[in-house]
Design a protein around this motif. Structure first.
Motif, PDB file in Angstrom:
ATOM      1  N   GLY A  17      62.643 -39.538  -1.019  1.00 36.13           N
ATOM      2  CA  GLY A  17      63.479 -40.596  -1.588  1.00 36.13           C
ATOM      3  C   GLY A  17      63.376 -40.656  -3.094  1.00 36.13           C
ATOM      4  N   CYS A  18      64.047 -41.648  -3.646  1.00 37.64           N
ATOM      5  CA  CYS A  18      63.925 -41.952  -5.070  1.00 37.64           C
ATOM      6  C   CYS A  18      63.903 -43.477  -5.192  1.00 37.64           C
ATOM      7  CB  CYS A  18      65.081 -41.350  -5.862  1.00 37.64           C
ATOM      8  SG  CYS A  18      64.900 -41.534  -7.659  1.00 37.64           S
ATOM      9  N   HIS A  19      62.784 -44.063  -4.777  1.00 37.44           N
ATOM     10  CA  HIS A  19      62.659 -45.521  -4.799  1.00 37.44           C
ATOM     11  C   HIS A  19      62.875 -46.047  -6.212  1.00 37.44           C
ATOM     12  CE1 HIS A  19      59.643 -44.781  -1.277  1.00 37.44           C
ATOM     13  NE2 HIS A  19      60.906 -44.620  -0.894  1.00 37.44           N
ATOM     14  N   MET A  20      63.581 -47.175  -6.303  1.00 38.72           N
ATOM     15  CA  MET A  20      63.860 -47.786  -7.609  1.00 38.72           C
ATOM     16  C   MET A  20      63.112 -49.111  -7.727  1.00 38.72           C
ATOM     17  SD  MET A  20      67.889 -47.111  -8.450  1.00 38.72           S
ATOM     18  CE  MET A  20      68.489 -48.194  -7.150  1.00 38.72           C
TER      19      MET A  20
ATOM     20  N   VAL B  17      62.780 -25.666  -5.780  1.00 34.95           N
ATOM     21  CA  VAL B  17      62.607 -27.096  -5.587  1.00 34.95           C
ATOM     22  C   VAL B  17      63.843 -27.668  -4.906  1.00 34.95           C
ATOM     23  CG1 VAL B  17      63.477 -27.643  -7.918  1.00 34.95           C
ATOM     24  CG2 VAL B  17      62.079 -29.316  -6.686  1.00 34.95           C
ATOM     25  N   SER B  18      63.617 -28.532  -3.937  1.00 40.21           N
ATOM     26  CA  SER B  18      64.702 -29.189  -3.209  1.00 40.21           C
ATOM     27  C   SER B  18      64.563 -30.695  -3.341  1.00 40.21           C
ATOM     28  CB  SER B  18      64.656 -28.809  -1.722  1.00 40.21           C
ATOM     29  OG  SER B  18      65.530 -29.632  -0.955  1.00 40.21           O
ATOM     30  N   ILE B  19      65.712 -31.365  -3.563  1.00 43.72           N
ATOM     31  CA  ILE B  19      65.711 -32.826  -3.519  1.00 43.72           C
ATOM     32  C   ILE B  19      66.565 -33.305  -2.344  1.00 43.72           C
ATOM     33  CG2 ILE B  19      65.103 -33.285  -5.925  1.00 43.72           C
ATOM     34  CD1 ILE B  19      68.067 -33.631  -6.543  1.00 43.72           C
ATOM     35  N   ASP B  20      66.608 -32.486  -1.292  1.00 40.08           N
ATOM     36  CA  ASP B  20      67.249 -32.909  -0.046  1.00 40.08           C
ATOM     37  C   ASP B  20      66.438 -34.057   0.545  1.00 40.08           C
ATOM     38  OD1 ASP B  20      69.262 -31.765   2.258  1.00 40.08           O
ATOM     39  OD2 ASP B  20      67.474 -32.681   3.128  1.00 40.08           O
ATOM     40  N   PRO B  21      67.104 -35.111   1.051  1.00 40.47           N
ATOM     41  CA  PRO B  21      66.359 -36.275   1.543  1.00 40.47           C
ATOM     42  C   PRO B  21      65.600 -36.051   2.851  1.00 40.47           C
ATOM     43  CG  PRO B  21      68.710 -36.574   1.876  1.00 40.47           C
ATOM     44  CD  PRO B  21      68.554 -35.353   1.039  1.00 40.47           C
ATOM     45  N   LYS B  22      65.941 -35.009   3.591  1.00 39.14           N
ATOM     46  CA  LYS B  22      65.206 -34.706   4.831  1.00 39.14           C
ATOM     47  C   LYS B  22      65.172 -33.193   4.986  1.00 39.14           C
ATOM     48  CE  LYS B  22      63.219 -36.120   8.732  1.00 39.14           C
ATOM     49  NZ  LYS B  22      61.981 -36.937   8.782  1.00 39.14           N
ATOM     50  N   PRO B  23      64.335 -32.515   4.199  1.00 38.50           N
ATOM     51  CA  PRO B  23      64.356 -31.050   4.186  1.00 38.50           C
ATOM     52  C   PRO B  23      63.865 -30.414   5.484  1.00 38.50           C
ATOM     53  CG  PRO B  23      62.544 -31.880   2.862  1.00 38.50           C
ATOM     54  CD  PRO B  23      63.374 -33.067   3.241  1.00 38.50           C
TER      55      PRO B  23
ATOM     56  N   THR C 156      60.575 -31.480  -2.753  1.00 35.51           N
ATOM     57  CA  THR C 156      59.869 -30.570  -1.861  1.00 35.51           C
ATOM     58  C   THR C 156      59.938 -29.158  -2.429  1.00 35.51           C
ATOM     59  OG1 THR C 156      60.586 -31.939   0.005  1.00 35.51           O
ATOM     60  CG2 THR C 156      59.627 -29.784   0.521  1.00 35.51           C
ATOM     61  N   LEU C 157      58.828 -28.463  -2.408  1.00 29.64           N
ATOM     62  CA  LEU C 157      58.745 -27.101  -2.924  1.00 29.64           C
ATOM     63  C   LEU C 157      58.859 -26.097  -1.783  1.00 29.64           C
ATOM     64  CD1 LEU C 157      55.828 -27.622  -5.461  1.00 29.64           C
ATOM     65  CD2 LEU C 157      58.279 -27.489  -5.969  1.00 29.64           C
ATOM     66  N   PHE C 158      59.650 -25.045  -2.019  1.00 27.39           N
ATOM     67  CA  PHE C 158      59.855 -23.997  -1.025  1.00 27.39           C
ATOM     68  C   PHE C 158      59.495 -22.634  -1.612  1.00 27.39           C
ATOM     69  CE2 PHE C 158      62.310 -27.316   0.900  1.00 27.39           C
ATOM     70  CZ  PHE C 158      62.375 -27.023   2.259  1.00 27.39           C
ATOM     71  N   ASN C 159      59.096 -21.731  -0.728  1.00 29.72           N
ATOM     72  CA  ASN C 159      58.966 -20.336  -1.118  1.00 29.72           C
ATOM     73  C   ASN C 159      60.349 -19.782  -1.423  1.00 29.72           C
ATOM     74  OD1 ASN C 159      56.029 -19.513  -0.743  1.00 29.72           O
ATOM     75  ND2 ASN C 159      56.454 -20.543   1.194  1.00 29.72           N
ATOM     76  N   LEU C 160      60.398 -18.567  -1.979  1.00 25.49           N
ATOM     77  CA  LEU C 160      61.666 -17.989  -2.401  1.00 25.49           C
ATOM     78  C   LEU C 160      62.608 -17.674  -1.247  1.00 25.49           C
ATOM     79  CD1 LEU C 160      60.647 -15.649  -5.353  1.00 25.49           C
ATOM     80  CD2 LEU C 160      61.890 -17.805  -5.464  1.00 25.49           C
ATOM     81  N   ASP C 161      62.121 -17.754  -0.004  1.00 27.79           N
ATOM     82  CA  ASP C 161      63.041 -17.564   1.114  1.00 27.79           C
ATOM     83  C   ASP C 161      63.946 -18.774   1.307  1.00 27.79           C
ATOM     84  OD1 ASP C 161      61.350 -19.439   2.278  1.00 27.79           O
ATOM     85  OD2 ASP C 161      60.569 -18.086   3.814  1.00 27.79           O
ATOM     86  N   GLY C 162      63.615 -19.891   0.626  1.00 23.96           N
ATOM     87  CA  GLY C 162      64.429 -21.097   0.726  1.00 23.96           C
ATOM     88  C   GLY C 162      64.302 -21.815   2.050  1.00 23.96           C
ATOM     89  N   VAL C 163      63.413 -21.350   2.907  1.00 23.43           N
ATOM     90  CA  VAL C 163      63.265 -21.900   4.260  1.00 23.43           C
ATOM     91  C   VAL C 163      61.863 -22.453   4.496  1.00 23.43           C
ATOM     92  CG1 VAL C 163      63.305 -21.332   6.726  1.00 23.43           C
ATOM     93  CG2 VAL C 163      65.000 -20.324   5.191  1.00 23.43           C
ATOM     94  N   THR C 164      60.865 -21.788   3.940  1.00 20.64           N
ATOM     95  CA  THR C 164      59.472 -22.141   4.204  1.00 20.64           C
ATOM     96  C   THR C 164      58.906 -23.009   3.088  1.00 20.64           C
ATOM     97  OG1 THR C 164      59.232 -19.953   5.234  1.00 20.64           O
ATOM     98  CG2 THR C 164      57.215 -21.208   4.793  1.00 20.64           C
TER      99      THR C 164
END
Length: 388
Positions: free
Chosen positions: A282-285, A267-273, A168-176
């Protein structure tokens, strides 16, 4: 003199005020990426001729995040292969991997890729981490993964992986999230998956730049697409064999971080941002072996699903941090506490593709891993469970 003395007396206070303003500024609100700088100036230095190779050594810290440092190497040594590249060290006390009084961590080169940032003959060097006695660090999950592949006769089984990395991509505020109104929400999910248009696709430039950089680096990237939640994307690594799949996913995450650094997004790889009725990440295998790919392999896949069901909780524990926020039974996920498998069912823990069921051989898709999963832990465990 009185005026001069008064002015002098004011100077320290003025300096202190300016310092306070600087310290109080949010560093991430500043445009520090290459996109905000004068490209003509940067290009002048990038174009300078050189007869040495810059090798960016990439390693994993205590939080399963890639960091790097650069060194100069002779071209002749680089041509001899990864086994001839020198080991190196870094300060493990600054990465959460060693105490300050014995801080040296040894990094050992394991794979080499072309450097998409410097170009030319420059390289990215993926390393794993060891203590001075040569023991893998507790945070080195690559070494035990290699051991599991070797113990399970991976050379004969040839485990293939297709890893679907969502982010997931975020603006530089890290929130939006990118494309979202500040403090608000966009229109509900529906038009964003594989969508096109300024009101549907947010971050395509990042995805395209990352795709091109990974292909240049020599990674086996098979595709990319916009995901269900706006501002969320996915790319696929594979088919790749054995430990190489996790190596490539690791270096692809590093490249993604560098791309976002250049373009001024997070960029965030949090599973539920974002909580609520928004898809997680996710990272389906996708997984197969020689046994599943040949005629009659569907029976082997069904047996694998039975084995995976018996070790469901072990896999859940290894499949990433915060996954309980994502695996709720909604938004194309199975409930975290219940194992299930089915044909073409994206609400199951394991999906067997319809083509695999029709042809009687092929692969399975494990949909449980979170976007922040350790790829070494996950790929090795899936192989071990399915082939034991």
């Amino acid at each position: 003199l009185a005026l001069a003395g008064g002015a002098a007396a004011l100077r320290p206070a003025a300096r202190a005020t300016r310092a306070t303003v600087r310290m109080g500024a949010e560093p991430l609100s500043q445009q520090t990426g290459k996109y905000a700088m004068d490209q003509a100036v940067l290009d002048k230095y990038a174009a300078l001729p050189r007869d040495k190779i810059q090798a960016e050594y990439v390693f994993i810290d205590a939080d399963c995040t890639a960091r790097s440092k650069c060194r100069t190497l002779d071209a002749a040594r680089v041509k001899q292969g990864v086994d001839r590249l020198p080991k190196w060290t870094y300060d493990g006390s600054s990465t959460g991997q060693a105490p300050g009084d014995d801080s040296e961590v040894i990094i050992v080169p394991r794979a080499v890729y072309k450097d998409p940032f410097r170009g030319g003959d420059n390289i990215l060097v993926l390393c794993d981490t060891y203590d001075p006695e040569g023991n893998p660090l507790p945070t080195n999950s690559r070494a035990p993964a290699v051991a599991k592949f070797e113990a399970g006769n991976a050379a004969a089984e040839k485990p293939w992986y297709g890893l679907e990395q969502e982010y997931t991509l975020f603006n530089l505020d890290g929130v939006t999230p990118l494309g979202w109104p500040v403090g608000g929400f966009p229109k509900p999910q529906g038009p964003y998956y594989c969508g096109a248009g300024a009101d549907k696709s947010f971050g395509r430039a990042v995805s395209d730049a990352h795709y091109a950089a990974c292909l240049y680096a020599g990674l086996e990237v098979s595709g990319t697409n916009a995901e269900v939640m706006p501002g969320q994307w996915e790319y696929q690594i594979g088919p790749s064999v054995g430990i190489d799949a996790a190596d490539q996913l690791t270096i692809s995450r590093y490249i993604l971080d560098r791309i976002c650094e250049d373009l001024g997004v997070i960029v965030s790889i949090d599973p539920k941002p974002i909580s609520g009725d928004w898809n997680g990440a996710g990272c389906h295998m996708n997984f197969s072996t020689e046994s599943t790919r040949k005629a009659g392999g569907l029976k082997t896949i069904e047996e694998m699903c039975e084995k995976l069901g018996k070790k469901h909780q072990e896999h859940i524990a290894a499949y990433g941090e915060g996954n309980e926020r994502r695996l709720t039974g909604d938004c194309e996920t199975a409930d975290i506490n219940t194992f299930s498998w089915g044909v073409a069912d994206r609400g199951c823990s394991i999906r067997v593709p319809r083509d695999t069921a029709a042809e009687g051989c092929g692969y399975l898709e494990d949909r449980r891993p979170s976007s922040n999963v350790d790829p070494y832990v996950a790929t090795a465990l899936l192989f071990e469970t399915c082939t034991n």
